[in-house]
Every structure is written in structure tokens, then in C-alpha cells.
Design an enzyme around this catalytic site. Structure first.
Site, PDB file in Angstrom:
ATOM      1  N   TYR A 115       0.835  -1.170   0.014  1.00 50.67           N
ATOM      2  CA  TYR A 115       0.096  -0.050  -0.146  1.00 50.67           C
ATOM      3  C   TYR A 115       0.872   1.143   0.046  1.00 50.67           C
ATOM      4  O   TYR A 115       1.915   1.381   0.615  1.00 50.67           O
ATOM      5  CB  TYR A 115      -0.982  -0.003   1.095  1.00 50.67           C
ATOM      6  N   ALA A 198       9.255   2.004   0.380  1.00 48.07           N
ATOM      7  CA  ALA A 198       8.126   2.749   1.232  1.00 48.07           C
ATOM      8  C   ALA A 198       8.055   2.575   2.563  1.00 48.07           C
ATOM      9  O   ALA A 198       8.101   1.744   3.244  1.00 48.07           O
ATOM     10  CB  ALA A 198       6.689   1.980   0.530  1.00 48.07           C
ATOM     11  N   CYS A 214       2.644  -7.532   1.575  1.00 50.82           N
ATOM     12  CA  CYS A 214       3.832  -8.289   0.954  1.00 50.82           C
ATOM     13  C   CYS A 214       3.575  -9.874   1.231  1.00 50.82           C
ATOM     14  O   CYS A 214       4.475 -10.750   0.943  1.00 50.82           O
ATOM     15  CB  CYS A 214       5.103  -7.847   1.818  1.00 50.82           C
TER      16      CYS A 214
END
Length: 255
Positions: A115, A198, A214
Site C-alpha cells: 500500500y 516505502a 507483502c
């Protein structure tokens, strides 16, 4: 910590077109597809230089320096699935995505689903590893180490979990609450990288509840804000992360 990248280059190699400068571009809140297209453009430009250099070498001419660029940004709410990921790890249908103001993209990086959203620091290094070291696993470890050192600046002990890419709190073998604070996924073409990391600074962590992050079902996700109990300015984190990346890559940051 990985050994200094400079140790893998001889003085002669440094003189043969290697470029240790990295241009940093801070894009702010940027549409995911626009950032992806920009990465592809930068990667293509670097590969084109390498193609010309191969032709120059055959003609006995000196090579050009290939560019290195690091993009820093945030994205509106978006889920991305890597080429090895499983679509069922997204737990929202089209209506659910719309209800949460999120989009979904299948992309060409490694890894599973993750995300991106406001409050998350995303870094996209488009680097020619021929300028540094040609080892993609070492490159991933350098990205992880820069995040680990940044977290240490905030008094947090972070590390790696064997077999899992990224940076974790509660990473120690006996820890009962492992939680991921930074996800990573990269692509490399002709030793030029794209995609990247990220780093959860102040995101809305509820968005991670709509995926199997993940592809990992038994570990949590966290953020710097959650760990410290306060919001942290992204520019402050950027400055620390950039400083550590520059040291680890023996690079000079410009821009």
C-alpha cells in the site's frame, strides 16, 4: 552494515565514466501512474546512454556518464501488486476500492502487494549500479541499512528478518511482535534500477488492513508515528534518509 561501495571500484574504473552524483527530485503528492511513467522515462534515458557507451567503446571513444536520479514523493491511496504477487492478497473488490478512494495497479517490480498513501515516504532510486557496484542483493541491503540508520536517529532499534526484504521493528529472533515499517521492491534493467522503498512515517495504517501486506499473514505493519507516539515531519525524515544513503553509496547528492 554493508561495506563501503567505493571499495569495489579501482581508480581506473572511476575514471571510465562512473558518476557518483545523484540528483534528488522531491515530487510531493504524486499520482502513482505518473510517477511510474516518469521512472520508466528516466530508466530508458540511462539505458540509452549505456547503449551509446557500448558503441563508443567499440569505436575507441570515451564513455558518457550515466545519470542517477532519486525521486522522493507520496502517493494518493493506491495498492500495487508485484509480478510475483497473488491478486487474492488484495481484500477489496472494485466497489471497496472506490469506497476507500484507492486505486490498484499490477506492476513490474519484485515482491507481492503493498500500500502507498499520504504520510508514507516513497523513494524511487533510478541508479546505474555500474556507477556503484553491480550486486542487486547488496543494493537492497544498502536501502534497508539507510532506513535502519534513520530509525536509529529516532532511538528505534530496527533490522532485518532472514528471508524477508524490508525493515522491521521487533526483528530479533525472540521478539513476539515483529512489525514492518518499510517495504521494498525493485526492478533492474541493464543494471539500472527503478521502484524502491516505502517508509511508513505518518500514514493511515488502517489501509493495510485491506491487503495481506507483502503476502505475509503473521506479522504486523507499523509506522514511525505509531512507534514514537507523535507525528513526524516528512522533510525531517527525508533529510536523515538522504544523508545515510549518500554515505552508504559514497555518493554526492545534488538538486
Amino acid at each position: 552494515m554493508p561495506p563501503a561501495a567505493a571499495s569495489s571500484l579501482t581508480p581506473a574504473a572511476r575514471e571510465a565514466g562512473q558518476n557518483r552524483q545523484i540528483r534528488v527530485e522531491k515530487l510531493g503528492l504524486t499520482d502513482y501512474e505518473a510517477a511510474w511513467a516518469y521512472q520508466e522515462q528516466l530508466l530508458a534515458a540511462a539505458v540509452a546512454v549505456k547503449t551509446r557507451n557500448r558503441q563508443a567503446a567499440e569505436a575507441g571513444r570515451l564513455p558518457e556518464s550515466t545519470p542517477n536520479v532519486l525521486l522522493l514523493c507520496q502517493h494518493p491511496h493506491v495498492y500495487t501488486l508485484g509480478k510475483s504477487g497473488k491478486p487474492e492478497h488484495l481484500l477489496l473488490d472494485d466497489a471497496g476500492l472506490a469506497a476507500h478512494g484507492a486505486t490498484y495497479h499490477r506492476i513490474n517490480r519484485g515482491g507481492d502487494i503493498t500500500y502507498h498513501g499520504p504520510g508514507q515516504l516513497v523513494g524511487y532510486p533510478i541508479l546505474d549500479l555500474d556507477n556503484f557496484f553491480t550486486d542487486i542483493h547488496r543494493y537492497l541491503r544498502v536501502l534497508e541499512e539507510a532506513v535502519i540508520l534513520t530509525l536509529a536517529d529516532y532511538g528505534l532499534s530496527a533490522g532485518r528478518i532472514p528471508g524477508l526484504t524490508g525493515v522491521w521493528l521487533g526483528f530479533e529472533e525472540a521478539a513476539t511482535n515483529p512489525r514492518k515499517i518499510c517495504a521494498m521492491g525493485v526492478k533492474c534493467s541493464r543494471w539500472v534500477t527503478m521502484h524502491g522503498l516505502a517508509f511508513n512515517i505518518n500514514p493511515d495504517l488502517s489501509y493495510f488492513g485491506h491487503i495481506v501486506p507483502c503476502g505475509i499473514t503473521d506479522k504486523a505493519v507499523t509506522s514511525l508515528q505509531q512507534e514514537l507516539g507523535r507525528a513526524v515531519p516528512l522533510p525531517e525524515v527525508e533529510e536523515k534518509l538522504l544523508r545515510h544513503l549518500a554515505t552508504l553509496l559514497d555518493a554526492t547528492l545534488i538538486g
